[in-house]
Design an enzyme around this catalytic site. Structure first.
Site, PDB file in Angstrom:
ATOM      1  N   ASP A  10       6.623  49.843  54.197  1.00 48.85           N
ATOM      2  CA  ASP A  10       6.575  51.091  54.978  1.00 48.85           C
ATOM      3  C   ASP A  10       7.820  51.888  54.591  1.00 48.85           C
ATOM      4  OD1 ASP A  10       5.883  53.019  56.985  1.00 48.85           O
ATOM      5  OD2 ASP A  10       7.328  52.102  58.343  1.00 48.85           O
ATOM      6  N   CYS A  73       1.994  51.885  55.979  1.00 53.55           N
ATOM      7  CA  CYS A  73       2.538  53.232  56.143  1.00 53.55           C
ATOM      8  C   CYS A  73       1.351  54.184  56.090  1.00 53.55           C
ATOM      9  CB  CYS A  73       3.522  53.546  55.012  1.00 53.55           C
ATOM     10  SG  CYS A  73       4.127  55.244  55.051  1.00 53.55           S
ATOM     11  N   CYS A 185       0.207  56.684  62.328  1.00 52.99           N
ATOM     12  CA  CYS A 185       1.517  56.394  61.744  1.00 52.99           C
ATOM     13  C   CYS A 185       1.934  55.064  62.351  1.00 52.99           C
ATOM     14  CB  CYS A 185       2.507  57.497  62.114  1.00 52.99           C
ATOM     15  SG  CYS A 185       4.208  57.060  61.721  1.00 52.99           S
TER      16      CYS A 185
HETATM   17  N1  DGL Z   1       5.302  54.563  59.192  1.00 52.89           N
HETATM   18  C1  DGL Z   1       5.138  55.765  58.407  1.00 52.89           C
HETATM   19  C2  DGL Z   1       3.675  56.212  58.539  1.00 52.89           C
HETATM   20  O1  DGL Z   1       2.892  55.393  58.994  1.00 52.89           O
HETATM   21  C3  DGL Z   1       6.230  56.614  58.821  1.00 52.89           C
HETATM   22  C4  DGL Z   1       6.177  57.994  58.501  1.00 52.89           C
HETATM   23  C5  DGL Z   1       7.257  58.599  57.707  1.00 52.89           C
HETATM   24  O2  DGL Z   1       7.941  57.944  56.940  1.00 52.89           O
HETATM   25  O3  DGL Z   1       7.335  59.812  57.847  1.00 52.89           O
HETATM   26  O4  DGL Z   1       3.264  57.286  58.207  1.00 52.89           O
END
Ligand code: DGL
Length: 269
Positions: A10, A73, A185
């Site tokens: 992630d 992610c 997210c």
């Molecule tokens: N955990 C990421 C997602 O699911 C975080 C988002 C990011 O880095 O902006 O999109």
């Protein structure tokens, strides 16, 4: 049987929501996790930048001889179909598993999806949901302040800034009367209690990271590729920025008793 580790990545600590579920469902598996904490957030960046970061994350995990890579992610998952090159290993994202769970849960055919700007802009959830059931209305909303709130520990339902943004972002979901809300997210399940309070307990929350872990369980089981060991698997967690802050977050989200080796790594940026 396959005793290689499961690789998970992630942009930061959000993917720990997938790791938590993997530990529950597949306790004997080794897990190698990468949180690219030096470059979080990914969700406000261009598709090209996100893909270039994702390639480096995938290469890092491949060096650890993993048997599959879980893209925990939402942002990277939303651009996966644009990455034309063959990574030479099974790479799976959160979109399909989350959509499957949401379509099974909705009773009024109104699904909300909250995620980063990049994920919402990609329109991928609407596309995949409509391919399963064109009758379903999909309402998307980007929640850009949620990731910094989570990365900095502002997750309590009593935290005024977190509540302010939750009420602001979720208003449209209430107006549209969604009965199922995808947390697209992987950081957002850390705010589940607050989101649930704002939406009301009749709305089903779908954690995309947890659904990805269930997908891994099914895939490894059906392909006879689960680990063949009696003892608990080893958990190795890597971050690209401060190990101290990352360790605090790991303890907070996976519990104090988690037996994990935490290290800082470089992606040769
Ligand atoms: N955990 C990421 C997602 O699911 C975080 C988002 C990011 O880095 O902006 O999109």
């Amino acid at each position: 049987m396959n005793n290689s580790a499961i690789g998970v990545f992630d942009s930061g600590i959000g993917g720990l929501t997938c790791v938590e579920e993997l530990i529950n469902l597949l306790p004997n598996e080794d897990i190698v996790y990468l949180g690219d904490t030096a470059r979080v957030p990914y969700g406000t960046r261009s598709r090209e930048t996100i893909m270039s970061y994702a390639r480096q994350d995938i290469e890092f995990l491949k060096q650890h001889n993993v048997k599959m890579i879980l893209v925990a992610c939402g942002t990277v998952s939303s651009v996966l179909s644009f990455m034309k090159e063959d990574p030479g290993i099974s790479v799976s994202g959160v979109v399909q598993p989350a959509v499957k769970a949401a379509c099974a849960a909705t009773k009024n055919n109104r699904i909300g999806i909250i995620a980063t700007s990049a994920t919402v802009k990609s329109g991928v959830y609407g596309k995949v949901i409509r391919s399963i059931n064109p009758e379903i209305k999909v309402v998307g909303k980007a929640c850009p302040m949620f990731v910094p709130l989570v990365e900095n520990g502002y997750t309590s339902p009593d935290c005024p800034p977190a509540r302010y943004f939750a009420e602001e972002y979720l208003e449209i979901m209430k107006e549209e009367e969604v009965d199922t809300l995808i947390l697209g997210c992987t950081h957002y399940p850390h705010l589940s209690e607050l989101i649930s309070q704002v939406m009301g307990d009749r709305v089903t929350l779908v954690s995309s990271g947890a659904e990805l872990a269930k997908y891994a369980l099914n895939t490894l089981t059906y392909s006879d590729s689960t680990a063949d060991r009696e003892e608990s698997g080893n958990i190795e967690l890597y971050c690209t920025d401060s190990e101290e802050l990352f360790s605090e977050n790991v303890e907070k989200f996976l519990g104090k008793n988690i037996n994990a080796k935490i290290s800082k790594c470089s992606l040769k940026l």
